[in-house]
Write a protein that holds these residues in place. Structure first.
Motif, PDB file in Angstrom:
ATOM      1  N   ASN A  57       0.820  -1.207   0.000  1.00 49.70           N
ATOM      2  CA  ASN A  57       0.000   0.000   0.000  1.00 49.70           C
ATOM      3  C   ASN A  57       0.858   1.263   0.000  1.00 49.70           C
ATOM      4  O   ASN A  57       0.490   2.280  -0.585  1.00 49.70           O
ATOM      5  N   ALA A  58       2.035   1.192   0.648  1.00 52.58           N
ATOM      6  CA  ALA A  58       2.944   2.336   0.709  1.00 52.58           C
ATOM      7  C   ALA A  58       3.710   2.548  -0.582  1.00 52.58           C
ATOM      8  O   ALA A  58       4.413   3.549  -0.732  1.00 52.58           O
ATOM      9  N   GLY A  59       3.617   1.596  -1.506  1.00 55.44           N
ATOM     10  CA  GLY A  59       4.325   1.729  -2.780  1.00 55.44           C
ATOM     11  C   GLY A  59       5.676   1.053  -2.805  1.00 55.44           C
ATOM     12  O   GLY A  59       6.438   1.231  -3.759  1.00 55.44           O
ATOM     13  N   MET A  60       5.998   0.289  -1.778  1.00 57.34           N
ATOM     14  CA  MET A  60       7.252  -0.463  -1.782  1.00 57.34           C
ATOM     15  C   MET A  60       7.153  -1.611  -2.780  1.00 57.34           C
ATOM     16  O   MET A  60       6.082  -2.207  -2.960  1.00 57.34           O
ATOM     17  N   LYS A  61       8.306  -1.925  -3.422  1.00 58.75           N
ATOM     18  CA  LYS A  61       8.299  -2.917  -4.495  1.00 58.75           C
ATOM     19  C   LYS A  61       9.275  -4.068  -4.254  1.00 58.75           C
ATOM     20  O   LYS A  61       9.257  -5.041  -5.007  1.00 58.75           O
ATOM     21  N   TYR A  62      10.150  -3.942  -3.272  1.00 59.54           N
ATOM     22  CA  TYR A  62      11.067  -5.048  -2.971  1.00 59.54           C
ATOM     23  C   TYR A  62      11.346  -5.080  -1.477  1.00 59.54           C
ATOM     24  O   TYR A  62      10.996  -4.145  -0.738  1.00 59.54           O
ATOM     25  N   MET A  63      11.917  -6.183  -0.999  1.00 65.77           N
ATOM     26  CA  MET A  63      12.101  -6.400   0.427  1.00 65.77           C
ATOM     27  C   MET A  63      13.412  -7.128   0.691  1.00 65.77           C
ATOM     28  O   MET A  63      13.767  -8.056  -0.037  1.00 65.77           O
ATOM     29  N   VAL A  64      14.146  -6.701   1.720  1.00 69.16           N
ATOM     30  CA  VAL A  64      15.374  -7.366   2.161  1.00 69.16           C
ATOM     31  C   VAL A  64      15.224  -7.681   3.646  1.00 69.16           C
ATOM     32  O   VAL A  64      14.930  -6.785   4.443  1.00 69.16           O
ATOM     33  N   PHE A  65      15.427  -8.943   4.006  1.00 71.12           N
ATOM     34  CA  PHE A  65      15.245  -9.374   5.401  1.00 71.12           C
ATOM     35  C   PHE A  65      16.540  -9.940   5.961  1.00 71.12           C
ATOM     36  O   PHE A  65      17.258 -10.672   5.286  1.00 71.12           O
ATOM     37  N   THR A  66      16.810  -9.633   7.237  1.00 71.88           N
ATOM     38  CA  THR A  66      18.028 -10.124   7.896  1.00 71.88           C
ATOM     39  C   THR A  66      17.877 -11.597   8.287  1.00 71.88           C
ATOM     40  O   THR A  66      17.351 -11.921   9.341  1.00 71.88           O
ATOM     41  N   THR A  67      18.363 -12.460   7.420  1.00 75.29           N
ATOM     42  CA  THR A  67      18.318 -13.890   7.724  1.00 75.29           C
ATOM     43  C   THR A  67      19.298 -14.266   8.826  1.00 75.29           C
ATOM     44  O   THR A  67      19.061 -15.205   9.584  1.00 75.29           O
ATOM     45  N   LYS A  68      20.418 -13.520   8.920  1.00 78.13           N
ATOM     46  CA  LYS A  68      21.386 -13.725  10.005  1.00 78.13           C
ATOM     47  C   LYS A  68      22.234 -12.472  10.145  1.00 78.13           C
ATOM     48  O   LYS A  68      22.832 -12.015   9.169  1.00 78.13           O
ATOM     49  N   HIS A  69      22.270 -11.918  11.360  1.00 76.08           N
ATOM     50  CA  HIS A  69      23.121 -10.761  11.618  1.00 76.08           C
ATOM     51  C   HIS A  69      24.459 -11.252  12.197  1.00 76.08           C
ATOM     52  O   HIS A  69      24.725 -12.451  12.273  1.00 76.08           O
ATOM     53  N   HIS A  70      25.309 -10.301  12.615  1.00 72.89           N
ATOM     54  CA  HIS A  70      26.660 -10.656  13.039  1.00 72.89           C
ATOM     55  C   HIS A  70      26.676 -11.590  14.255  1.00 72.89           C
ATOM     56  O   HIS A  70      27.641 -12.343  14.450  1.00 72.89           O
ATOM     57  N   ASP A  71      25.623 -11.526  15.079  1.00 73.52           N
ATOM     58  CA  ASP A  71      25.609 -12.372  16.284  1.00 73.52           C
ATOM     59  C   ASP A  71      25.467 -13.850  15.964  1.00 73.52           C
ATOM     60  O   ASP A  71      25.666 -14.705  16.832  1.00 73.52           O
ATOM     61  N   GLY A  72      25.113 -14.178  14.717  1.00 75.65           N
ATOM     62  CA  GLY A  72      25.069 -15.569  14.285  1.00 75.65           C
ATOM     63  C   GLY A  72      23.736 -16.262  14.457  1.00 75.65           C
ATOM     64  O   GLY A  72      23.594 -17.425  14.058  1.00 75.65           O
TER      65      GLY A  72
END
Length: 483
Positions: A121-136
């Protein structure tokens, strides 16, 4: 000509310290860019550049404490690594308590379809999600470690939607979003990165990989295997967004950047092998080995910054909606008008905006986030044609007027941007047009009122009708100039 980011980047939101401002260090862009040669990758990048507006999410067990993601277990004396709370007196005690957050992480309100609806609804067209951050901690069902969302020690593992990454990817893929997997190359939980024989000294590997090659090769295999899991079991993945830029070959270090000077050891994890595997499973995969100059940084990622001029390569500003990358109680979120103004500035310079939201420990966003996105969506429904499928055009901006150009048609869009929720109209608006001599039509998106204009200097002056000049519009207005 390559632009030097230290000259051409301006910070529009500065880092600051405090209980609700928990940032990590700034990531300067690479000083050069190597364009990909794979036709499928080039095509995917072109498609991604047309999308303009994306959603970023940092999420993990750390949301339960409302602390900065991962960095509080890094033994560096910096503002963003400061330990807080009852376990902070000793490093080992704090790290043990931090990792024990796995045993209480139970985000029962997790509903990715709700996020997709708000983002779309906001007009966003792609998405990136943190599957794993530095903490592992892995937010996916990896077979390489038990420090993960689906392990029996994690309460949420009994939920039918326990494989959070898969659920998020599925939900966004169904709505035709491009999907990106954020993955940290560093892993501070893995004993082949931070070997318990030595205490960790900083963010880097705590032993010399050249002296202990078998241990380093085990870490390389672990990293390769986790990324292959993401490339094979989670549907169509368009972007592999790699963080942890200190994990890199030493010959790529930029000694002009302070944190890169702290890299003492060779930390080559064979990106060529990873890229070949990723593109075998996901043809055209965009690789974003951020801050590491070379063939695997397919676009650059200025963090919390906007270029003052267009860059000569594909790029994306990643920026927080609040003051922190991860969830913080009572965080202060940018207004809809601020987000719209930011998006206009980024797109006028030819970039994409990746806006970060940190889900809370219960598995949902702050109610203020939905309100902000709804305001952005209302504006985008009227003005989005000047955002999508556009390119930068000189002189890019003048005062609070920002330009974009439709990449396929003789149309320039001129955004009159305000910083507040309402836009007060002047009696006229000057639109710079560079070398364009003949203007055929000017109209205001969302309005049927006729506009008069005249040639003025290097552009046109648009007269604002009396009725319109007395009105108050939301956030920003867009003039469509056909030539």
């Amino acid at each position: 000509m390559k632009l030097k980011p230290t000259i051409y980047l301006i910070t529009i939101f500065a880092y600051s310290l405090g209980l609700t401002r928990l940032h990590a260090q700034q990531h300067h862009m690479s000083a050069s860019y190597q364009a990909p040669t794979d036709p499928a990758v080039k095509q995917k990048i072109a498609e991604w550049q047309d999308l303009k507006f994306g959603l970023f999410m940092h999420w993990g067990p750390y949301s339960q404490w409302g602390v900065v993601e991962s960095w509080s277990i890094c033994p560096e004396d910096e503002g963003w690594t400061e330990r807080r709370g009852p376990h902070s007196e000793t490093y080992e005690g704090y790290k043990k308590a931090y990792e024990n957050l796995q045993t209480t992480f139970n985000p029962v309100k997790f509903n990715p379809e709700k996020w997709v609806a708000a983002a779309k609804n906001a007009g966003m067209k792609y998405m990136v999600f943190t599957t794993k951050h530095h903490d592992g901690f892995s937010m996916f069902d990896t077979k390489q470690t038990d420090y993960k969302i689906t392990d029996g020690k994690t309460p949420f593992s009994s939920n039918p939607r326990a494989n959070i990454t898969k659920e998020i990817f599925n939900a966004f893929q169904k709505e035709d979003f491009m999907v990106g997997a954020y993955f940290s190359k560093a892993d501070w939980h893995n004993t082949d990165y931070w070997w318990p024989y030595f205490p960790p000294k900083d963010r880097n590997v705590n032993y010399d990989p050249a002296k202990y090659p078998e241990r380093w090769n085990k870490f390389k295999d672990f990293t390769f295997n986790q990324i292959e899991e993401l490339m094979t079991g989670y549907g169509k993945v368009d972007i592999l967004w790699l963080d942890g830029g200190w994990v890199r070959p030493r010959n790529t270090i930029d000694t002009a950047i302070d944190w890169q000077r702290g890299i003492k050891f060779e930390q080559d994890i064979d990106m060529g092998k990873i890229a070949a595997m990723g593109r075998k499973h996901q043809p055209g995969l965009i690789m974003v080995d951020r801050t590491v100059t070379g063939p695997f940084e397919n676009y650059t990622t200025p963090e919390q910054e906007v270029p003052d001029q267009p860059l000569s390569n594909p790029w994306e500003t990643c920026m927080t909606m609040g003051n922190s990358w991860s969830y913080v109680p009572d965080d202060k979120y940018k207004s809809s008008a601020e987000i719209i103004s930011l998006l206009i500035k980024v797109v006028s310079r030819g970039g994409n905006l990746l806006m970060n939201i940190g889900p809370g420990p219960d598995g949902d966003w702050d109610p203020a986030v939905y309100e902000r996105l709804n305001g952005v969506g209302d504006w985008m429904k009227i003005n989005g044609e000047g955002i999508y499928n556009s390119v930068s055009v000189a002189p890019y901006s003048k005062g609070n007027v920002y330009l974009t150009k439709n990449k396929d048609k003789p149309v320039i869009y001129a955004f009159l941007s305000g910083e507040d929720e309402t836009l007060q109209w002047p009696s006229s608006v000057d639109i710079p047009l560079g070398n364009i001599k003949l203007v055929k039509q000017v109209r205001l998106l969302g309005s049927s009122q006729k506009l008069n204009w005249k040639k003025e200097g290097d552009g046109i002056r648009v007269m604002i009708p009396q009725g319109l000049s007395k009105s108050v519009l939301t956030s920003a207005a867009c003039f469509k100039v056909t030539y």
